[in-house]
Design an enzyme around this catalytic site. Structure first.
Site, PDB file in Angstrom:
ATOM      1  CG  ASP A  12       9.981  -4.165   6.140  1.00 11.92           C
ATOM      2  OD1 ASP A  12       9.780  -5.228   5.523  1.00 11.92           O
ATOM      3  OD2 ASP A  12       9.228  -3.744   7.044  1.00 11.92           O
ATOM      4  CG  ASP A 131      -0.781  -9.103   3.694  1.00 13.91           C
ATOM      5  OD1 ASP A 131       0.110  -9.975   3.760  1.00 13.91           O
ATOM      6  OD2 ASP A 131      -0.570  -7.923   3.355  1.00 13.91           O
TER       7      ASP A 131
END
Lengths: 260, 218
Positions: A12, A131
């Site tokens: 990230d 997702d």
């Protein structure tokens, strides 16, 4: 022997810095994406994924110099996702040195962006991130739906149908994250992974829930994944990429092992 | 100092290729260019590229690079990578079929879907990831481009179309993906591969190192 199953560490990146604490004792600056990418390359990572989580629009451009620097020094495939809204974003990331660009929310709100992008730059550069969350009640046949906004917002789209549609639109790969499992460290959602992998001809990367090395092997053997993505088990030095590959090889999975 | 031209015809990301070459040849000049004169003056030439074959041929045409690309391929060390390999064949089936440069006789075809292994297990398309690259033609197995690279080393692939050359003598290496496919071709001063050396870690950097040292003869 043919194609190896891939292991992909995911980082990230916020405002050009690695976040969620990468913890290698021998890296001087664990927030530096180039240092971390270099380290994963040395460990034998097959690919690296950067997820740009920069929230402030003022800082959105911070990802480009990061991609440029990594691509100048680390010579394995680099996928970049997060905040990709239109084909111009895809082009900019590719021009900065990304090999593949991952499209998530934009694909849901405007599926044609996937078709347009794959037409322009080729399917092999376009990853669609899905997702998915379990929506079936206990005892009922399993069903998963697409969620956006970090799993908070339901779209009502069936995950398997959506994956097929994205493949038809020209996606070259699916990055499948189980929102039920993400962060739990109890393993991939294997029925979901298997359902999506069986439904599409394009490669599927399993993501979400890895807590140990057997989880990675399970993703391939039981989930049918072509690649496995994990973050925390690698970042905190619990396991190295090399250990992960040795473990997968011991389970009969074909992997790329570093030669001495 | 030698000059290495990377042909820029507007198809895909050339930064990875040019950065990898700069990395292995820090003393050389690496020029990313669409200028036919500069390409023609270079000591060695790399033709990368990605996307669809018809778009690539169209882009080469629009940039006025068809003739110079054929000419330099015959006269100095020339390295085709990915689409830079496919455009060297006679024709490609992509987008309904397009004539290509014809440096190698043969065609470019799409993987069948579903693509099956001998075991009937299904293979995904694109062929994406690290596959073993095996030397093929004995005459090519000692090619200087393979110096320091193990037979069977893995390289990174990302493609849905593959080359079917007509002359097996041109096949420098194969990989197994549903069937044995040609993934590196060589002839005179030309070497070309389907995989991405600029994304294949140390093995790829070794191949690029070999190219910048190669005198253009097998």
């Amino acid at each position: 022997m043919g194609l190896a199953k891939r292991i992909i560490p995911c980082l990230d990146v916020d405002g050009g810095r690695v976040v969620k604490g990468v913890n290698f004792i021998d890296i001087r600056d664990a927030g530096d994406p180039v240092s971390v990418a270099r380290r994963y390359n040395e460990e034998g990572a097959d690919e690296i994924t950067f997820l740009d989580i920069t929230a402030s629009s003022d800082n959105r451009d911070t990802i480009f110099p990061v991609v440029e620097q990594v691509a100048s020094e680390v010579f394995i495939p680099l996928t970049v996702g997060g905040g990709v809204r239109e084909v111009a974003d895809v082009r900019r990331l590719l021009n900065a040195g990304a090999d593949k660009v991952s499209i998530n929310t934009a694909a849901v709100s405007n599926p044609d962006v996937v078709r347009e992008a794959s037409d322009k730059v080729g399917s092999q550069c376009i990853v669609v991130a899905i997702d998915a969350k379990t929506v079936s009640a206990g005892g009922d046949p399993l069903r998963w739906e697409i969620f956006t906004h970090g799993g908070r917002k339901s779209t009502g789209l069936d995950a398997v149908e959506w994956a097929k549609r994205m493949a038809e639109y020209g996606a070259g790969e699916i990055l499948l994250t189980s929102m039920d499992r993400d962060g739990t460290k109890i393993g991939f959602n294997l029925p979901l992974t298997r359902a999506i992998s069986d439904a599409v001809d394009i490669p599927v990367i399993a993501s979400g829930g890895v807590g140990n090395l057997q989880h990675l092997a399970d993703g391939v053997i039981e989930g049918g994944a072509d690649a496995v993505l994990a973050a925390s088990i690698f970042h905190f030095g619990e396991y190295s990429i090399g250990e992960a590959k040795q473990h997968m090889a011991s389970q009969g999975i074909e992997v790329r092992l570093n030669r001495p | 100092m030698q000059r290495i031209a990377v042909i820029d015809y507007g198809m895909g990301n050339l930064r990875s290729v040019s950065k990898a070459v700069e990395f292995v040849a820090p003393g050389d000049e690496v020029l990313v260019t669409s200028d036919a004169t500069l390409i023609n003056e270079a000591d060695r030439v790399i033709c990368p590229g990605q996307g669809a074959a018809s778009d690539c041929m169209q882009a080469l045409y629009e940039h006025g690079l068809i003739e110079v690309t054929k000419a330099v391929a015959n006269t100095r060390p020339f390295f085709g990578i990915c689409m830079g390999l496919q455009v060297l064949l006679t024709r490609s089936d992509e987008n309904g079929g397009v004539d290509c440069l014809g440096v190698f006789s043969g065609s470019v075809q799409r993987f069948a879907t579903p693509l099956l292994e001998k075991s009937q297990a299904r293979l995904k398309v694109p062929h994406m990831g690290w596959s073993e690259v095996t030397r093929y033609e004995a005459a090519q197995s000692a090619h200087p481009m393979w110096d320091g690279i193990d037979d069977g080393e893995r390289f990174y692939f990302a493609h849905s179309y593959y080359c079917v050359p007509t002359d097996p003598m041109h096949v420098a290496a194969t990989t197994q993906y549903g069937q044995s496919i040609a993934v590196a071709l060589a002839k005179d001063s030309v070497f070309a591969c389907q995989f991405h050396p600029e994304k294949s870690a140390n093995a790829g950097l070794q191949l690029l190192t070999n190219f910048v040292r190669w005198n253009g003869t097998a």
